[in-house]
Design a protein around this motif. Structure first.
Motif, mmCIF file in Angstrom:
data_model
loop_
_atom_site.group_PDB
_atom_site.id
_atom_site.type_symbol
_atom_site.label_atom_id
_atom_site.label_comp_id
_atom_site.label_asym_id
_atom_site.label_seq_id
_atom_site.Cartn_x
_atom_site.Cartn_y
_atom_site.Cartn_z
ATOM 1 N N ASP A 298 72.665 45.440 10.152
ATOM 2 C CA ASP A 298 73.262 46.709 10.877
ATOM 3 C C ASP A 298 72.321 47.089 12.030
ATOM 4 O O ASP A 298 72.594 47.496 13.048
ATOM 5 N N ALA A 299 71.010 46.779 12.051
ATOM 6 C CA ALA A 299 69.811 46.978 12.842
ATOM 7 C C ALA A 299 70.027 46.000 14.010
ATOM 8 O O ALA A 299 69.719 46.538 14.928
ATOM 9 N N TYR A 300 69.758 44.692 13.617
ATOM 10 C CA TYR A 300 69.854 43.804 14.675
ATOM 11 C C TYR A 300 71.100 43.256 15.142
ATOM 12 O O TYR A 300 71.223 42.358 16.187
ATOM 13 N N GLY A 301 72.337 43.815 14.586
ATOM 14 C CA GLY A 301 73.529 43.141 14.716
ATOM 15 C C GLY A 301 73.752 41.546 14.634
ATOM 16 O O GLY A 301 74.619 40.666 15.301
ATOM 17 N N LEU A 302 73.005 41.114 13.721
ATOM 18 C CA LEU A 302 73.154 39.512 13.309
ATOM 19 C C LEU A 302 72.912 39.518 11.816
ATOM 20 O O LEU A 302 71.959 40.041 11.220
ATOM 21 N N GLY A 314 74.191 23.168 12.154
ATOM 22 C CA GLY A 314 74.229 22.741 13.870
ATOM 23 C C GLY A 314 75.235 23.849 14.576
ATOM 24 O O GLY A 314 75.796 23.163 15.692
ATOM 25 N N GLY A 315 75.612 24.875 14.124
ATOM 26 C CA GLY A 315 76.712 25.778 14.731
ATOM 27 C C GLY A 315 75.803 26.553 15.923
ATOM 28 O O GLY A 315 74.848 26.212 16.521
ATOM 29 N N LYS A 316 76.565 27.620 16.489
ATOM 30 C CA LYS A 316 76.061 28.256 17.630
ATOM 31 C C LYS A 316 74.737 28.950 17.529
ATOM 32 O O LYS A 316 73.903 29.010 18.288
ATOM 33 N N ALA A 317 74.610 29.227 16.215
ATOM 34 C CA ALA A 317 73.589 29.919 15.789
ATOM 35 C C ALA A 317 72.108 29.109 16.004
ATOM 36 O O ALA A 317 70.997 29.713 16.299
ATOM 37 N N ALA A 318 72.243 27.933 16.081
ATOM 38 C CA ALA A 318 71.120 26.774 16.116
ATOM 39 C C ALA A 318 70.479 26.818 17.607
ATOM 40 O O ALA A 318 69.476 26.468 17.786
ATOM 41 N N SER A 319 71.470 27.637 18.388
ATOM 42 C CA SER A 319 70.840 27.590 20.033
ATOM 43 C C SER A 319 70.075 29.054 20.249
ATOM 44 O O SER A 319 69.475 29.309 21.258
ATOM 45 N N LEU A 320 70.035 29.863 19.259
ATOM 46 C CA LEU A 320 69.283 31.091 19.259
ATOM 47 C C LEU A 320 67.714 30.947 19.552
ATOM 48 O O LEU A 320 66.984 30.297 18.698
ATOM 49 N N LYS A 321 67.184 31.657 20.449
ATOM 50 C CA LYS A 321 65.871 31.427 21.100
ATOM 51 C C LYS A 321 64.914 32.742 21.185
ATOM 52 O O LYS A 321 63.758 32.561 21.140
ATOM 53 N N GLU A 322 65.479 33.886 21.291
ATOM 54 C CA GLU A 322 64.923 35.074 21.660
ATOM 55 C C GLU A 322 64.705 35.823 20.565
ATOM 56 O O GLU A 322 65.672 35.969 19.752
ATOM 57 N N LEU A 323 63.660 36.501 20.642
ATOM 58 C CA LEU A 323 63.324 37.612 19.446
ATOM 59 C C LEU A 323 64.324 38.882 19.657
ATOM 60 O O LEU A 323 64.096 39.326 20.705
ATOM 61 N N ILE A 324 65.274 39.237 18.591
ATOM 62 C CA ILE A 324 66.169 40.292 19.021
ATOM 63 C C ILE A 324 65.354 41.763 18.568
ATOM 64 O O ILE A 324 64.711 41.838 17.887
ATOM 65 N N LYS A 325 65.910 42.581 19.435
ATOM 66 C CA LYS A 325 65.152 44.041 19.140
ATOM 67 C C LYS A 325 66.206 44.831 18.426
ATOM 68 O O LYS A 325 67.397 44.572 18.660
ATOM 69 N N PRO A 326 65.791 45.580 17.571
ATOM 70 C CA PRO A 326 66.656 46.278 16.817
ATOM 71 C C PRO A 326 67.380 47.534 17.603
ATOM 72 O O PRO A 326 66.973 48.074 18.628
ATOM 73 N N SER A 327 68.790 47.891 17.321
ATOM 74 C CA SER A 327 69.579 48.641 18.187
ATOM 75 C C SER A 327 69.535 50.300 17.521
ATOM 76 O O SER A 327 69.985 51.144 18.116
ATOM 77 N N ARG A 328 68.956 50.250 16.230
ATOM 78 C CA ARG A 328 68.818 51.442 15.639
ATOM 79 C C ARG A 328 67.852 51.576 14.635
ATOM 80 O O ARG A 328 67.315 50.384 14.119
ATOM 81 N N LEU A 329 67.239 52.663 14.311
ATOM 82 C CA LEU A 329 65.970 52.817 13.353
ATOM 83 C C LEU A 329 66.715 53.157 11.777
ATOM 84 O O LEU A 329 67.440 54.203 11.828
ATOM 85 N N LEU A 330 66.458 52.448 10.964
ATOM 86 C CA LEU A 330 67.231 52.678 9.385
ATOM 87 C C LEU A 330 66.054 52.906 8.423
ATOM 88 O O LEU A 330 64.995 52.191 8.581
ATOM 89 N N GLY A 331 66.563 53.068 7.437
ATOM 90 C CA GLY A 331 65.614 52.897 5.992
ATOM 91 C C GLY A 331 66.563 52.782 4.917
ATOM 92 O O GLY A 331 67.933 52.690 5.048
#
Length: 408
Positions: A298-302, A314-331
């Motif tokens: 929910d926070a990171y969209g992943l 070896g799917g598309k996720a294997a090419s992820l390289k960047e540190l994702i920022k959260p889109s919302r603050l959760l508890g």
């Protein structure tokens, strides 16, 4: 892409839809899990019934890894994934044998399972831990207590879910603890100095050695408090909070420098905040329990679990390289059962700040507390505009549940 051999307890499997599992597992994949959940699993996943390999005493059966090894050879796959702590080493052993013993997965994974070896390695890299020792007898526990003073913590080196952890405050509690032991020779135990400090958790995901999610949260109580009946809350730290960056820096130092680099992995780090210093409690190459995966999704969209599996294949996720920022603050709030019979509770928890809620409580059931930190009866995720807002919403939800759930 290769078929997947997935090890996962029913609780984790049931947190995802059939469509989600099918989207990352593909054809000919197999799922190894617990026979006691057969009815639930076959009802929720009819299209996956033929993929299920269910075992009695799943967590402790050595037959499971032999069968999975044979299946991997037959399928011609080396893509094995473990989503729970109990399965990490047996999956590592299988992967080593599939590679002809040219890899060291078991040796590397052991440093994420054996808490003594883990923290010994961290200390070698200058990362602060509490004083600790391996103990094999009553005298060795007593020696440690005499050197460092009470309270001390005695626990299994490869424990999970806070099972088998004992906090001993004085000599009388030490003697009481020893009366419960079945032998004068103690096995697989360590002792460490107890630290009375706030607990922080960091969960996340690495893809091919690159951090994709690093999410620090503040814990409202300790895991031992949770076992004792207090609700366990987690509150995400805002990015502008200096403690957030301190946790991220420590996490990267541990995963990328101090411990073996496992490449693609989930992780769960626990640290104490002692004054302004972070003291490592432990780290594991799996996510924290309860609703951590849902919170991160929910926070990171992943979705971390599904992304891990896709990357391993070896799917598309294997090419992820960047540190994702959260889109919302959760508890996150996790409520343990009381000791007694649950008589009634509302069908819905209608509070405006709730983003996710799972109620596993059963009316008419007699509860006797929890033995491991995975027995919560309510797990919910709340949103807030600030850390203070999230904290307030967690408190409101906890109060609402305790008032609305009727016990005898």
């Amino acid at each position: 892409m290769n078929p997947v051999i997935l090890f996962a307890p029913a609780k984790i499997l049931l947190q995802h839809s059939e469509a989600e599992w099918l989207s990352v597992l593909g054809n000919n994949s197999l799922i190894y899990s617990d026979l006691s959940a057969k009815e639930l699993l076959t009802q929720q996943f009819p299209a996956l019934t033929s993929a299920l390999r269910l075992y009695a005493n799943f967590n402790d059966s050595g037959v499971v890894e032999l069968d999975a090894l044979a299946a991997a050879k037959e399928l011609g796959t080396n893509t094995l994934v473990a989503l729970a702590e109990v399965d990490l080493l047996r999956v590592a052993r299988i992967k080593d044998r599939l590679s002809g013993s040219t890899t060291r997965y078991e040796e590397m994974t052991l440093l994420y399972r054996d808490k003594f070896l883990m923290k010994q390695k961290l200390a070698e890299h200058g990362i602060r831990i509490n004083p600790m020792a391996v103990v094999r007898s009553a005298c060795e526990i007593n020696d440690f207590a005499e050197q460092y003073g009470f309270p001390v913590v005695v626990k299994p080196r490869d424990g999970r879910g806070s099972g088998g952890v004992s906090v001993l405050h004085d000599d009388a509690e030490l003697r009481s603890y020893l009366h419960e032991q079945e032998s004068t020779t103690l096995h697989n135990l360590m002792v460490e100095k107890y630290i009375d400090a706030s607990l922080l958790n960091v969960n996340g995901l690495y893809i091919d050695g690159r951090p994709v999610i690093i999410s620090p949260v503040r814990s409202t109580v300790t895991c031992l408090d949770f076992l004792d009946g207090k609700s366990l809350g987690f509150q995400m730290l805002a990015e502008h909070n200096p403690l957030h960056q301190q946790c991220v820096k420590l996490t990267r130092r541990i995963v990328e420098q101090a411990l073996p680099r496992l490449g693609t992995m989930l992780f769960h780090l626990e640290v104490f905040l002692d004054g302004e210093d972070l003291v490592v409690c432990e780290i594991a190459c799996r996510l924290g329990g309860c609703s951590v995966n849902q919170e991160l999704t929910d926070a990171y969209g992943l979705n971390p679990r599904l992304t891990l599996i896709d990357a391993e294949r070896g799917g598309k996720a294997a090419s992820l390289k960047e540190l994702i920022k959260p889109s919302r603050l959760l508890g996150q709030l996790n409520v343990p059962p009381r000791t007694g019979k649950l008589i009634e509770y509302p069908a819905h928890i209608d509070l405006p700040f709730i983003r996710y809620c799972s109620v596993t409580a059963k009316k008419g059931t007699d509860y006797a507390g929890m033995k491991l930190t995975n027995g919560e009866i309510v797990s919910a995720i709340v949103e807030g505009d600030s850390e203070e807002g999230v904290s307030d919403h967690l408190a409101q939800l906890d109060s609402w549940i305790r008032d609305a759930f009727i016990w005898e």
